[in-house]
Write an enzyme that holds these catalytic residues in place. Structure first.
Site, PDB file in Angstrom:
ATOM      1  N   ASN A  14       0.840  -1.210   0.000  1.00 25.82           N
ATOM      2  CA  ASN A  14       0.000   0.000   0.000  1.00 25.82           C
ATOM      3  C   ASN A  14       0.873   1.258   0.000  1.00 25.82           C
ATOM      4  O   ASN A  14       0.539   2.245  -0.652  1.00 25.82           O
ATOM      5  CB  ASN A  14      -0.955  -0.002   1.192  1.00 25.82           C
ATOM      6  CG  ASN A  14      -2.176  -0.856   0.927  1.00 25.82           C
ATOM      7  OD1 ASN A  14      -3.062  -0.465   0.179  1.00 25.82           O
ATOM      8  ND2 ASN A  14      -2.208  -2.053   1.503  1.00 25.82           N
ATOM      9  N   ARG A  66       4.843  -0.327  27.269  1.00 28.75           N
ATOM     10  CA  ARG A  66       4.019   0.231  26.191  1.00 28.75           C
ATOM     11  C   ARG A  66       3.945   1.755  26.249  1.00 28.75           C
ATOM     12  O   ARG A  66       3.965   2.436  25.229  1.00 28.75           O
ATOM     13  CB  ARG A  66       2.613  -0.374  26.296  1.00 28.75           C
ATOM     14  CG  ARG A  66       1.840  -0.305  25.023  1.00 28.75           C
ATOM     15  CD  ARG A  66       2.477  -1.233  24.000  1.00 28.75           C
ATOM     16  NE  ARG A  66       1.904  -1.056  22.694  1.00 28.75           N
ATOM     17  CZ  ARG A  66       2.271  -1.745  21.622  1.00 28.75           C
ATOM     18  NH1 ARG A  66       3.225  -2.648  21.689  1.00 28.75           N
ATOM     19  NH2 ARG A  66       1.696  -1.529  20.463  1.00 28.75           N
ATOM     20  N   HIS A 110      -8.317  -0.840   5.695  1.00 26.57           N
ATOM     21  CA  HIS A 110      -8.648  -2.133   6.312  1.00 26.57           C
ATOM     22  C   HIS A 110      -9.161  -3.072   5.216  1.00 26.57           C
ATOM     23  O   HIS A 110     -10.000  -2.666   4.405  1.00 26.57           O
ATOM     24  CB  HIS A 110      -9.698  -1.953   7.415  1.00 26.57           C
ATOM     25  CG  HIS A 110      -9.984  -3.231   8.131  1.00 26.57           C
ATOM     26  ND1 HIS A 110      -9.121  -3.749   9.087  1.00 26.57           N
ATOM     27  CD2 HIS A 110     -10.986  -4.128   7.988  1.00 26.57           C
ATOM     28  CE1 HIS A 110      -9.607  -4.909   9.512  1.00 26.57           C
ATOM     29  NE2 HIS A 110     -10.736  -5.159   8.867  1.00 26.57           N
ATOM     30  N   GLU A 148     -10.782   6.682  18.453  1.00 27.92           N
ATOM     31  CA  GLU A 148     -10.343   5.822  19.555  1.00 27.92           C
ATOM     32  C   GLU A 148     -10.691   4.347  19.374  1.00 27.92           C
ATOM     33  O   GLU A 148      -9.891   3.472  19.622  1.00 27.92           O
ATOM     34  CB  GLU A 148     -10.947   6.321  20.856  1.00 27.92           C
ATOM     35  CG  GLU A 148     -10.093   7.373  21.517  1.00 27.92           C
ATOM     36  CD  GLU A 148     -10.791   7.963  22.714  1.00 27.92           C
ATOM     37  OE1 GLU A 148     -11.287   7.182  23.545  1.00 27.92           O
ATOM     38  OE2 GLU A 148     -10.859   9.198  22.792  1.00 27.92           O
ATOM     39  N   ALA A 180      -9.020  -3.289  -4.802  1.00 28.18           N
ATOM     40  CA  ALA A 180      -9.591  -2.295  -3.889  1.00 28.18           C
ATOM     41  C   ALA A 180      -8.540  -1.440  -3.183  1.00 28.18           C
ATOM     42  O   ALA A 180      -8.468  -0.232  -3.384  1.00 28.18           O
ATOM     43  CB  ALA A 180     -10.491  -2.986  -2.862  1.00 28.18           C
ATOM     44  N   GLU A 181      -7.681  -2.056  -2.375  1.00 31.66           N
ATOM     45  CA  GLU A 181      -6.791  -1.266  -1.501  1.00 31.66           C
ATOM     46  C   GLU A 181      -5.884  -0.298  -2.250  1.00 31.66           C
ATOM     47  O   GLU A 181      -5.787   0.875  -1.894  1.00 31.66           O
ATOM     48  CB  GLU A 181      -5.921  -2.209  -0.659  1.00 31.66           C
ATOM     49  CG  GLU A 181      -6.727  -3.050   0.307  1.00 31.66           C
ATOM     50  CD  GLU A 181      -5.827  -3.858   1.225  1.00 31.66           C
ATOM     51  OE1 GLU A 181      -4.864  -3.320   1.765  1.00 31.66           O
ATOM     52  OE2 GLU A 181      -6.112  -5.060   1.404  1.00 31.66           O
TER      53      GLU A 181
HETATM   54  C1  GAR Z   1      -3.121  -4.698   3.971  1.00 30.99           C
HETATM   55  O1  GAR Z   1      -3.954  -5.693   3.431  1.00 30.99           O
HETATM   56  C2  GAR Z   1      -3.895  -3.794   4.905  1.00 30.99           C
HETATM   57  O2  GAR Z   1      -5.210  -3.572   4.478  1.00 30.99           O
HETATM   58  C3  GAR Z   1      -3.857  -4.587   6.183  1.00 30.99           C
HETATM   59  O3  GAR Z   1      -2.535  -5.086   6.238  1.00 30.99           O
HETATM   60  C4  GAR Z   1      -2.069  -5.309   4.908  1.00 30.99           C
HETATM   61  C5  GAR Z   1      -0.720  -4.655   4.747  1.00 30.99           C
HETATM   62  O4  GAR Z   1      -0.145  -4.968   3.505  1.00 30.99           O
HETATM   63  N1  GAR Z   1      -4.212  -3.796   7.312  1.00 30.99           N
HETATM   64  C6  GAR Z   1      -4.933  -4.244   8.337  1.00 30.99           C
HETATM   65  O5  GAR Z   1      -5.300  -5.392   8.428  1.00 30.99           O
HETATM   66  C7  GAR Z   1      -5.251  -3.198   9.403  1.00 30.99           C
HETATM   67  N2  GAR Z   1      -6.227  -3.699  10.326  1.00 30.99           N
HETATM   68  P1  GAR Z   1       1.014  -4.102   2.886  1.00 30.99           P
HETATM   69  O6  GAR Z   1       2.104  -3.965   3.963  1.00 30.99           O
HETATM   70  O7  GAR Z   1       1.512  -4.901   1.701  1.00 30.99           O
HETATM   71  O8  GAR Z   1       0.446  -2.767   2.488  1.00 30.99           O
END
Ligand code: GAR
Length: 207
Positions: A14, A66, A110, A148, A180-181
């Site tokens: 991404n 943390r 997400h 939050e 999509a992403e």
């Molecule tokens: C992606 O699919 C993103 O949507 C997901 O982690 C992956 C990262 O891939 N995020 C979540 O699950 C957040 N809750 P990438 O490092 O190749 O972009």
């Protein structure tokens, strides 16, 4: 120019989509000021360096607890003076202080159609495993502002993706990324950089 800081934990596809869209002019009015990972050895840091973007890591392993990590994370984020923080596969819970300080200035991608398959424990491949287990015929991805509650913030955009009969979690994950992403996230950055969206009464409106 919108100063964008991208937070990552893993492979960074991404992040790459954002880098490519900025280079090709699909994203305008944007400067990628930094990439921050909670992981020292990820491919994302390499992607950032190849694109000439300052890359840093802040690992929880280097802090006593943390709270100390959260303070260090916020300090590092602040040092980039970002206008927008993009969580591109950043699998660390965002400290409350950061959510408040950057209210309506943090977005997350997400890999499901929120409110399905989201919240605590739903990240990465696990999301697709659960979608296949439930037998949904359509899944997708969501870009939203971060508040939050985990995955509860105002939704900016969603895109549906078909589930095929013989999908594995890995195959479905790749299709959701491709269809999509990698489209939604750069588009959302461009929309914000060009003031096309705003948050009104907890909902995203387009102008
Ligand atoms: C992606 O699919 C993103 O949507 C997901 O982690 C992956 C990262 O891939 N995020 C979540 O699950 C957040 N809750 P990438 O490092 O190749 O972009």
């Amino acid at each position: 120019m919108l100063r964008v800081l991208v937070l990552v934990s893993g492979g960074g596809t991404n992040l790459q989509a954002i880098i490519d869209a900025t280079a090709s002019g699909k994203i305008t009015n944007t400067q990628l000021v930094g990439v921050l990972s909670n992981n020292k050895t990820v491919k994302s840091l390499e992607r950032a360096k190849n694109a000439g973007i300052p890359a840093v890591s802040v690992s929880p392993k280097d802090y006593a607890d943390r709270a100390a990590f959260n303070d260090a994370l916020l300090e590092k984020v602040d040092s980039f003076a970002p206008d927008l923080i993009v969580l591109a596969g950043f699998l660390v819970a965002i400290p409350e202080a950061m959510v408040h300080k950057y209210s309506n200035r943090i977005i997350n991608i997400h890999p499901s159609l929120i409110p399905s398959f989201c919240g605590v424990g739903y990240y990465g491949l696990k999301v697709h495993e659960q979608a296949l287990k439930r037998g949904v015929k359509v899944t997708g991805a969501t870009v939203h502002f971060v508040t939050e509650g985990m995955d509860e913030g105002p939704i900016i955009a969603q895109k549906a993706v078909k589930v095929e009969d013989d999908d594995t979690p890995e195959i479905l994950q790749k299709r959701v990324m491709e269809q999509a992403e990698w489209i939604l996230l750069p588009q959302a950055v461009d929309d914000i950089a060009n003031s096309r969206i705003r948050v009104e009464n907890g909902h995203v409106k387009r102008s």
